[in-house]
Design an enzyme around this catalytic site. Sequence first.
Site, short mmCIF file in Angstrom:
data_model
loop_
_atom_site.label_atom_id
_atom_site.label_comp_id
_atom_site.label_asym_id
_atom_site.label_seq_id
_atom_site.Cartn_x
_atom_site.Cartn_y
_atom_site.Cartn_z
N ARG A 49 13.85 48.93 -7.52
CA ARG A 49 12.64 49.39 -8.20
C ARG A 49 12.05 48.25 -9.04
O ARG A 49 12.77 47.63 -9.82
CB ARG A 49 12.94 50.60 -9.08
CG ARG A 49 13.25 51.85 -8.29
CD ARG A 49 13.59 53.02 -9.19
NE ARG A 49 14.88 52.83 -9.85
CZ ARG A 49 15.44 53.72 -10.66
NH1 ARG A 49 14.82 54.86 -10.92
NH2 ARG A 49 16.61 53.48 -11.21
N ASP A 51 9.02 46.82 -11.78
CA ASP A 51 8.18 47.28 -12.89
C ASP A 51 6.71 47.02 -12.61
O ASP A 51 6.35 46.28 -11.68
CB ASP A 51 8.57 46.56 -14.19
CG ASP A 51 9.95 46.96 -14.69
OD1 ASP A 51 10.36 48.11 -14.45
OD2 ASP A 51 10.60 46.13 -15.34
N ARG A 196 13.67 38.54 -15.88
CA ARG A 196 12.66 38.18 -16.89
C ARG A 196 13.31 37.75 -18.20
O ARG A 196 12.77 36.90 -18.91
CB ARG A 196 11.71 39.36 -17.10
CG ARG A 196 10.81 39.62 -15.88
CD ARG A 196 10.15 40.98 -15.94
NE ARG A 196 9.34 41.14 -17.13
CZ ARG A 196 8.86 42.31 -17.56
NH1 ARG A 196 9.15 43.42 -16.88
NH2 ARG A 196 8.12 42.37 -18.64
#
Length: 262
Positions: A49, A51, A196
């Site tokens: 998944r 973002d 990230r």
Amino acid sequence: MRVALRLAYDGGDFTGWQTQPAGTAVQDAVQSALGRIAGHPVTTICAGRTDAGVHGLAQVVHFDTVAERPASAWLRGVNAHLPAGVAIQHCREVDDAFSARYSALRRAYSYLIYRGASRHPLYASRAGWVFRDLDLARMARSAGALVGTHDFSSFRSAQCQAATPVRTVERIEIRERGPLVVIDLRANAFLHHMVRNIVGALAWIGTGRRDEQWLGELLEKRDRRLGAPTFASQGLYLTGVKYPPQYDIGSWPPASPPLAGV
């Protein structure tokens, strides 16, 4: 019948992968289009998944259907009902043992950083931005501390639902392409915001805000509160998912993110 799909999407057009009440996610668009071809509601399972803002170059999903359709229907037919920001790239029938998520052996991501004194509008939705110089050699040396099997709690978001923070990172490569810095990462799996958060830490090291040893020290402390801020989602690309050979759908080796203007 179970069908596997490889698809690409522009994350800037959606609120992430996972379905939303307002129907604004990639999954919503894909399931709606699949349902129109299948003639019944379809539920998809994805490899990872993503973002809001994160791009998919080789996302893999599977779904089950009672509808008998040729491959061209699952490809061109579904694409005809998808918005411009997402498209099926390849499809194939698989056995019921296949899972886009659990059959995956490893995953790959790339992160693009644009370096410039001021922001560049052409990279606004395609790359993170650093306006200071980056010492790539320092970043590369520091990144070596993350390769291997470790507890990555220091790079895990508070919302992460993974059962364990332990992951095996196979490689982190940092390269320069004109005004862009490309950071390629491969691992058996990634935690929520892990890439990230790693990029944010590497940026601190590259700008001299932290020394080279800090990344390894941060890893050992297993405390996300001690890390750098999470870097922007717009520079992140899911570039590949590797499966056992019998399930190959062209999602490995990883794809290269678009390097516009380079």
